[in-house]
Design a protein around this motif. Structure first.
Motif, mmCIF file in Angstrom:
data_model
loop_
_atom_site.group_PDB
_atom_site.id
_atom_site.type_symbol
_atom_site.label_atom_id
_atom_site.label_comp_id
_atom_site.label_asym_id
_atom_site.label_seq_id
_atom_site.Cartn_x
_atom_site.Cartn_y
_atom_site.Cartn_z
ATOM 1 N N LEU A 173 0.831 -1.193 0.000
ATOM 2 C CA LEU A 173 0.000 0.000 0.000
ATOM 3 C C LEU A 173 0.866 1.243 0.000
ATOM 4 O O LEU A 173 1.960 1.256 0.571
ATOM 5 C CB LEU A 173 -0.916 0.018 1.227
ATOM 6 C CG LEU A 173 -1.976 -1.087 1.328
ATOM 7 C CD1 LEU A 173 -2.668 -1.025 2.683
ATOM 8 C CD2 LEU A 173 -2.996 -0.941 0.217
ATOM 9 N N GLY A 174 0.370 2.279 -0.644
ATOM 10 C CA GLY A 174 1.080 3.546 -0.665
ATOM 11 C C GLY A 174 0.116 4.668 -1.003
ATOM 12 O O GLY A 174 -1.105 4.514 -0.896
ATOM 13 N N SER A 175 0.674 5.789 -1.420
ATOM 14 C CA SER A 175 -0.131 6.967 -1.719
ATOM 15 C C SER A 175 0.289 7.555 -3.055
ATOM 16 O O SER A 175 1.326 7.182 -3.613
ATOM 17 C CB SER A 175 0.028 8.015 -0.614
ATOM 18 O OG SER A 175 -0.225 7.459 0.663
ATOM 19 N N GLY A 176 -0.499 8.493 -3.558
ATOM 20 C CA GLY A 176 -0.180 9.164 -4.812
ATOM 21 C C GLY A 176 -0.911 10.493 -4.893
ATOM 22 O O GLY A 176 -1.767 10.796 -4.056
ATOM 23 N N HIS A 207 8.623 5.464 -6.881
ATOM 24 C CA HIS A 207 9.018 4.263 -7.623
ATOM 25 C C HIS A 207 8.927 3.031 -6.739
ATOM 26 O O HIS A 207 8.453 1.968 -7.178
ATOM 27 C CB HIS A 207 10.441 4.440 -8.152
ATOM 28 C CG HIS A 207 11.122 3.162 -8.519
ATOM 29 N ND1 HIS A 207 10.810 2.439 -9.644
ATOM 30 C CD2 HIS A 207 12.102 2.454 -7.875
ATOM 31 C CE1 HIS A 207 11.562 1.350 -9.705
ATOM 32 N NE2 HIS A 207 12.345 1.333 -8.643
ATOM 33 N N HIS A 208 9.360 3.149 -5.480
ATOM 34 C CA HIS A 208 9.396 1.954 -4.632
ATOM 35 C C HIS A 208 7.993 1.461 -4.259
ATOM 36 O O HIS A 208 7.830 0.328 -3.824
ATOM 37 C CB HIS A 208 10.239 2.200 -3.366
ATOM 38 C CG HIS A 208 9.592 3.056 -2.321
ATOM 39 N ND1 HIS A 208 9.881 4.391 -2.166
ATOM 40 C CD2 HIS A 208 8.662 2.771 -1.367
ATOM 41 C CE1 HIS A 208 9.181 4.879 -1.157
ATOM 42 N NE2 HIS A 208 8.431 3.914 -0.663
ATOM 43 N N VAL A 209 6.979 2.304 -4.431
ATOM 44 C CA VAL A 209 5.604 1.877 -4.158
ATOM 45 C C VAL A 209 5.106 0.904 -5.223
ATOM 46 O O VAL A 209 4.379 -0.046 -4.928
ATOM 47 C CB VAL A 209 4.667 3.102 -4.071
ATOM 48 C CG1 VAL A 209 3.201 2.677 -4.019
ATOM 49 C CG2 VAL A 209 5.000 3.940 -2.844
ATOM 50 N N VAL A 210 5.500 1.129 -6.482
ATOM 51 C CA VAL A 210 4.977 0.320 -7.589
ATOM 52 C C VAL A 210 6.044 -0.580 -8.211
ATOM 53 O O VAL A 210 5.773 -1.258 -9.203
ATOM 54 C CB VAL A 210 4.378 1.224 -8.681
ATOM 55 C CG1 VAL A 210 3.203 2.015 -8.124
ATOM 56 C CG2 VAL A 210 5.424 2.173 -9.250
ATOM 57 N N ASP A 211 7.243 -0.601 -7.648
ATOM 58 C CA ASP A 211 8.342 -1.355 -8.241
ATOM 59 C C ASP A 211 7.997 -2.843 -8.375
ATOM 60 O O ASP A 211 7.672 -3.511 -7.386
ATOM 61 C CB ASP A 211 9.600 -1.186 -7.380
ATOM 62 C CG ASP A 211 10.818 -1.839 -7.998
ATOM 63 O OD1 ASP A 211 10.850 -1.987 -9.239
ATOM 64 O OD2 ASP A 211 11.752 -2.208 -7.252
ATOM 65 N N GLY A 212 8.070 -3.342 -9.592
ATOM 66 C CA GLY A 212 7.835 -4.760 -9.843
ATOM 67 C C GLY A 212 6.389 -5.194 -9.778
ATOM 68 O O GLY A 212 6.100 -6.398 -9.838
ATOM 69 N N ILE A 223 1.169 10.843 -9.653
ATOM 70 C CA ILE A 223 2.564 10.687 -9.252
ATOM 71 C C ILE A 223 2.627 9.881 -7.963
ATOM 72 O O ILE A 223 1.831 10.081 -7.044
ATOM 73 C CB ILE A 223 3.243 12.058 -9.034
ATOM 74 C CG1 ILE A 223 3.374 12.811 -10.348
ATOM 75 C CG2 ILE A 223 4.626 11.889 -8.403
ATOM 76 C CD1 ILE A 223 3.943 14.202 -10.180
ATOM 77 N N THR A 224 3.597 8.990 -7.870
ATOM 78 C CA THR A 224 3.866 8.258 -6.642
ATOM 79 C C THR A 224 5.358 7.966 -6.585
ATOM 80 O O THR A 224 6.119 8.403 -7.450
ATOM 81 C CB THR A 224 3.030 6.967 -6.563
ATOM 82 O OG1 THR A 224 3.208 6.370 -5.270
ATOM 83 C CG2 THR A 224 3.457 5.967 -7.643
ATOM 84 N N VAL A 233 15.561 9.002 -8.563
ATOM 85 C CA VAL A 233 14.903 10.006 -7.728
ATOM 86 C C VAL A 233 13.735 9.390 -6.957
ATOM 87 O O VAL A 233 13.187 9.997 -6.046
ATOM 88 C CB VAL A 233 14.427 11.190 -8.593
ATOM 89 C CG1 VAL A 233 13.666 12.225 -7.781
ATOM 90 C CG2 VAL A 233 15.617 11.876 -9.251
ATOM 91 N N ASP A 234 13.359 8.158 -7.305
ATOM 92 C CA ASP A 234 12.257 7.435 -6.667
ATOM 93 C C ASP A 234 10.905 8.038 -7.025
ATOM 94 O O ASP A 234 10.072 8.287 -6.148
ATOM 95 C CB ASP A 234 12.428 7.383 -5.146
ATOM 96 C CG ASP A 234 11.546 6.313 -4.500
ATOM 97 O OD1 ASP A 234 11.032 5.455 -5.246
ATOM 98 O OD2 ASP A 234 11.361 6.347 -3.272
ATOM 99 N N ILE A 235 10.690 8.258 -8.312
ATOM 100 C CA ILE A 235 9.428 8.801 -8.795
ATOM 101 C C ILE A 235 8.867 7.893 -9.882
ATOM 102 O O ILE A 235 9.616 7.377 -10.715
ATOM 103 C CB ILE A 235 9.623 10.226 -9.362
ATOM 104 C CG1 ILE A 235 9.846 11.214 -8.227
ATOM 105 C CG2 ILE A 235 8.413 10.664 -10.182
ATOM 106 C CD1 ILE A 235 8.647 11.381 -7.301
ATOM 107 N N ALA A 236 7.548 7.695 -9.873
ATOM 108 C CA ALA A 236 6.857 6.945 -10.927
ATOM 109 C C ALA A 236 5.648 7.751 -11.381
ATOM 110 O O ALA A 236 5.011 8.449 -10.572
ATOM 111 C CB ALA A 236 6.425 5.574 -10.431
#
Length: 440
Positions: free
Chosen positions: A74-77, A91-96, A88-89, A121-124
């Motif tokens: 779970l994460g946020s955006g 990268h580590h929230v949606v990685d893989g 925008i969220t 930068v850890d952005i998706a």
């Protein structure tokens, strides 16, 4: 004398007006733009299976049987463009992730498409097909000051949308080893697991950062970090157009300018990045930069130190031309350089440290499993050499030096130069293992 007091009732069921110091009216406009993100992916596991002899029915061997298990996170955006459905969220929230679901404040849920991601930068950047969206455009974060009030919005611990309040505790935090490119806003507004990818807004409702990390690892201790909106905006523009950030390199090894160095150079400027080495054939070499140049500005923006220069170049795509202001022999000079893609490179370990003598180091090629996140590969190690005795082996990948991420041989060289005689703490990854190695 009888006095009568008549109190007029409130019309209908109207709520009383908020107190003058409330930010509720601002948040009512902001909250619909902050979303919850859930992901799922199938991970491969191994289950040990006992094999029996078909005649005696006695066990004679074990075999690993592959199984699959579905994991969730779970994460946020933040919705930044309502018409295009951009979210925008981190990268580590949606990685893989095999599947990404975005849930709005009104509880509508949509499957999201991953348009692009940048681990550095850890952005998706995600996209959803939905109507009646509320967007919160990225603002200019450069006007922020320490002490400004800010609000962090996200989905901590999967509880649902939560708002916390605090101040900007510090600006320009770097060298934390959290991301490859760091220029964090530090805040004491509570940020917890699940807040990653959420919004950091001002009390006027301006989106100034994307919440991304906390100090301490497991929960809030009053030190949280957000990626500045200005940095995010530069990354998103590339992700939307290309799906990735193809970073170029200037091709210099540098160190921070100090008062002692300024005195030695005979100048009064105490900030900037001192060029200690120019890589042959690099963009810096072609532009005419030389060892001893002091870079004090890039594209009209002051450079405070080597980290600021690295971040500024890292936000640009290969092929961009930059304008540098340098001090050479006490005089200011303007130089234009066209940053280029990093080339395959190799170097003997002794160039960085005597303890690395016997090792051949090189950049990762595009086919390497770690090429996306970056690192320096140990290509060869001579048996019984200092590097061998230090524990390095062929195939090792050095991913950080003194807790700072390293993405290329050039960055490794710069970090090793900064360490001087203090030694190197290397984080090494190989196969499914990892360890730290101290080089002194």
């Amino acid at each position: 004398l009888l006095l009568l007091m008549v109190v007029a009732p409130l019309p209908g069921n109207a709520a009383p007006p908020p107190p003058a110091d409330s930010i509720a009216p601002v948040l009512e406009k902001v909250l619909p733009a902050v979303v919850n993100i859930s992901t799922s992916k199938v991970v491969g596991l191994k289950q040990r299976q006992l094999l029996l002899d078909p005649y005696s029915h006695q066990p004679y061997a074990y075999r690993d049987r592959p199984i699959q298990k579905k994991s969730q996170s779970l994460g946020s955006g933040v919705i930044v463009d309502a018409k295009k459905g951009w979210v925008i969220t981190n990268h580590h929230v949606v990685d893989g992730a095999d599947e990404i679901t975005v849930t709005l404040r009104d509880q509508r849920s949509f499957k999201a498409k991953l348009l692009g991601e940048d681990p550095g930068v850890d952005i998706a950047l995600l996209q959803i097909d939905a109507d009646k969206l509320t967007a919160l455009p990225l603002s200019n974060s450069e006007y922020l000051r320490v002490g400004d009030f800010v609000v962090a919005i996200g989905n901590p611990f999967g509880l649902g949308q939560t708002v916390t309040y605090g101040i900007v505790s510090a600006l320009g935090r770097t060298g934390l080893g959290i991301e490859g490119y760091e220029d964090f806003i530090q805040t004491d507004a509570s940020i917890n697991p699940g807040n990653s990818g959420g919004a950091l807004v001002t009390t006027r409702g301006k989106l100034v950062g994307i919440n991304t990390a906390i100090m301490g690892g497991s929960g809030n201790i009053g030190i949280g970090f957000a990626i500045p909106a200005t940095m995010v905006k530069a990354i998103v523009s590339q992700l939307a157009q290309y799906g990735e950030v193809q970073r170029g390199q200037l091709g210099v090894v540098m160190q921070d300018m100090t008062r002692e160095l300024a005195d030695a150079f005979g100048i009064s400027h105490h900030h900037g990045a001192v060029v200690t080495q120019v890589l042959p054939g690099s963009a810096a070499d072609k532009a005419g930069l030389i060892s001893g140049d002091i870079i004090i500005a890039i594209d009209g923006k002051d450079v405070s130190d080597g980290g600021a220069l690295r971040n500024a170049v890292g936000m640009l795509r290969a092929g961009n031309t930059i304008k540098l202001k340098v001090i050479r022999d006490g005089k200011r000079k303007n130089i234009s350089a066209k940053i280029a893609l990093p080339k395959d490179a190799r170097a003997e370990g002794f160039k960085f440290s005597k303890r690395l003598d016997g090792a051949l180091l090189g950049n990762l090629d595009d086919k390497h499993p770690l090429s996306e996140s970056g690192g320096v590969e140990v290509l060869k190690v001579k048996r019984n050499s200092p590097a061998w005795e230090a524990g390095l082996r062929a195939g090792d990948v050095i991913v950080s030096v003194n807790r700072q991420p390293v993405g290329s041989l050039m960055e490794f060289s710069a970090l090793a130069a900064q360490a001087g005689d203090k030694g190197l703490l290397l984080n090494i990854v190989w196969g499914n293992g990892a360890l730290f190695v101290v080089i002194r």
